[in-house]
Design an enzyme around this catalytic site. Structure first.
Site, short mmCIF file in Angstrom:
data_model
loop_
_atom_site.label_atom_id
_atom_site.label_comp_id
_atom_site.label_asym_id
_atom_site.label_seq_id
_atom_site.Cartn_x
_atom_site.Cartn_y
_atom_site.Cartn_z
N LYS A 53 32.33 -70.36 9.17
CA LYS A 53 31.59 -69.10 9.34
C LYS A 53 31.42 -68.41 7.98
O LYS A 53 32.12 -68.74 7.02
CB LYS A 53 32.36 -68.18 10.32
CG LYS A 53 33.77 -67.82 9.85
CD LYS A 53 34.58 -67.15 10.95
CE LYS A 53 35.98 -66.81 10.45
NZ LYS A 53 36.86 -66.35 11.53
N ARG A 72 40.99 -58.68 20.57
CA ARG A 72 39.74 -58.58 19.81
C ARG A 72 38.63 -59.16 20.68
O ARG A 72 37.86 -58.43 21.26
CB ARG A 72 39.90 -59.33 18.49
CG ARG A 72 38.83 -59.08 17.48
CD ARG A 72 39.10 -59.77 16.15
NE ARG A 72 39.12 -61.23 16.26
CZ ARG A 72 39.19 -62.07 15.21
NH1 ARG A 72 39.25 -61.57 13.98
NH2 ARG A 72 39.19 -63.36 15.37
N TYR A 98 34.31 -46.07 -17.59
CA TYR A 98 33.94 -44.90 -16.78
C TYR A 98 35.15 -44.03 -16.47
O TYR A 98 36.23 -44.53 -16.16
CB TYR A 98 33.32 -45.35 -15.46
CG TYR A 98 31.89 -45.81 -15.59
CD1 TYR A 98 30.90 -44.97 -16.10
CD2 TYR A 98 31.53 -47.09 -15.18
CE1 TYR A 98 29.59 -45.40 -16.20
CE2 TYR A 98 30.21 -47.52 -15.27
CZ TYR A 98 29.25 -46.67 -15.78
OH TYR A 98 27.95 -47.10 -15.88
#
Ligand SMILES: *Cc1c(COP(=O)(O)O)cnc(C)c1O
Length: 371
Positions: free
Chosen positions: A39, A136, A259
């Site tokens: 998958k 699930r 940053y």
């Protein structure tokens, strides 16, 4: 040190290692069959090259998550059995039969939909998924009892596999493993149909023969991630990620990097900027714990990972290996997928499936590219 001809990072995928990992799992299953879970584009590694390699290594049953993945896989592998882990999609039932894909029936609604289709179409094979504690997908115990009381709910449906999925297989001592095993053993005789059973994912295969049933269902271990966390990794590494040095900088006064000026830097130090960033699936959450490797020296990331660039402190690396264009290992022999996942606060699964599409992909060994 190899120099790259282009500026981007290189992802090397060792197909022979995937085949070797498949064979190792076959061995661990001691004669039980071994499927391959491909998958999500074979966990990000490229189903077009990975699936034919696994078929050549002997895999006969493949699992994907979605119908589209199944259709794409069928085009690659005309002969193998393909199970789609999600339920049949209303209106697309004929696609499963046309491409010889088995949907997974996860609840009574899926069963009803597939039974209705089976009334007008022969050869409606499917996998039946039982929930034994994962909560699930899969039939609850109550749903199993309903099917037991009314076997005609499965009329016309040819159940080819019975599946269940472990929630804690990577923690061998977790009590839920034995609990799920007990639940599965209790549910199977309640079903009005008999079919071979598949329970163990990668880690489940390492829980021992009780968990093997008829078919192992590994994914991540095929791709080199450790199915036995906390113990030595029995699998061969599959992925290497290398990024070229785009610029070097000698730090001669105190300052900060990147940053947010998130990390201070003191002289003397040597910084290397490499061409990989979060748009490549290199997690921003990795900074500031993550490392890369030059030869056998670990070099830390400094400052925040940005979209296309990451800065490394290479002060301790051998000079000849940190020249412009030299490749630095972000994932490789000295820094595994599991270590990188750990530094990013995630799991190897997410590192692999997040690997970006910008890398030059370099496949080693394995089955030939299709077409
Ligand atoms: C993804 C998945 C697998 C493969 O699990 P790994 O831990 O990668 O081996 C097996 N079964 C089901 C139902 C899955 O969703």
């Amino acid at each position: 040190m190899p120099r790259s001809e282009h500026r981007g990072a290189v992802l090397t995928i060792d197909l022979d290692a995937i085949a070797a990992n498949y064979r190792l799992l076959v061995q661990r299953l001691q004669g039980r069959a071994c499927a391959a879970v491909v998958k999500a584009n074979a966990y990000g590694l490229g189903v077009e090259r990975v699936a034919p390699t696994l078929a050549a290594a002997g895999a006969r049953t493949f699992f994907v998550a979605h119908l589209d993945e199944g259709i794409a896989l069928r085009a690659l592998l005309p002969e193998v059995e393909i199970v789609v882990l999600s339920g049949p999609i209303a209106g697309a039932e004929a696609d499963y039969v046309r491409h010889r894909l088995l949907p997974t029936l996860n609840h009574l609604g899926d069963i009803a939909a597939w039974r209705r289709f089976a009334a007008v179409q022969t050869g409606c094979r499917a996998a039946l998924h039982l929930d034994t504690g994962m909560a699930r997908l899969g039939l609850s115990r109550r749903e199993v009892e309903l099917v037991a009381a009314e076997p005609k709910l499965l009329d016309g449906v040819s159940v080819a596999w019975i599946l269940s999925h472990l929630a804690c297989a990577d923690e061998p001592d977790h009590p839920l493993n034995r609990k799920q095993l007990g639940e599965l053993r209790a549910l199977l005789p309640r079903l009005p149909c008999r079919a071979p059973v598949s329970f163990a994912n990668s880690s489940g295969i390492f829980l021992g023969a009780d968990y093997h049933f008829d078919l192992g269902r590994p994914g991540v271990a095929l791709y080199g991630v450790n199915p036995t966390p906390g113990r030595p990794n029995p699998m061969r590494p599959v992925v290497r990620l290398q990024a070229p040095i785009l610029q070097l900088r000698d730090v001669d006064r105190p300052g900060s990097v990147g940053y947010g000026a998130a990390q201070a830097i003191e002289p003397p130090a040597k910084l290397a900027t490499v061409g990989v960033g979060y748009a490549d699936g290199y997690f921003r959450s990795s900074s500031p714990r993550a490392r890369a490797v030059v030869g056998d020296v670990h070099v830390p990331i400094v400052g925040r990972v940005s979209m296309d660039l990451t800065v490394l402190d290479v002060s301790d690396a051998p000079l000849h290996a940190v020249q412009p264009g030299c490749m630095i290992d972000l994932i490789g022999p000295g820094h595994t997928v599991d270590e990188m996942a750990d530094e990013a606060g995630t799991i190897g699964y997410e590192v692999l499936t997040a690997l970006g599409s910008r890398y030059r992909r370099n496949y080693v060994g394995g089955a030939a590219a299709p077409g």
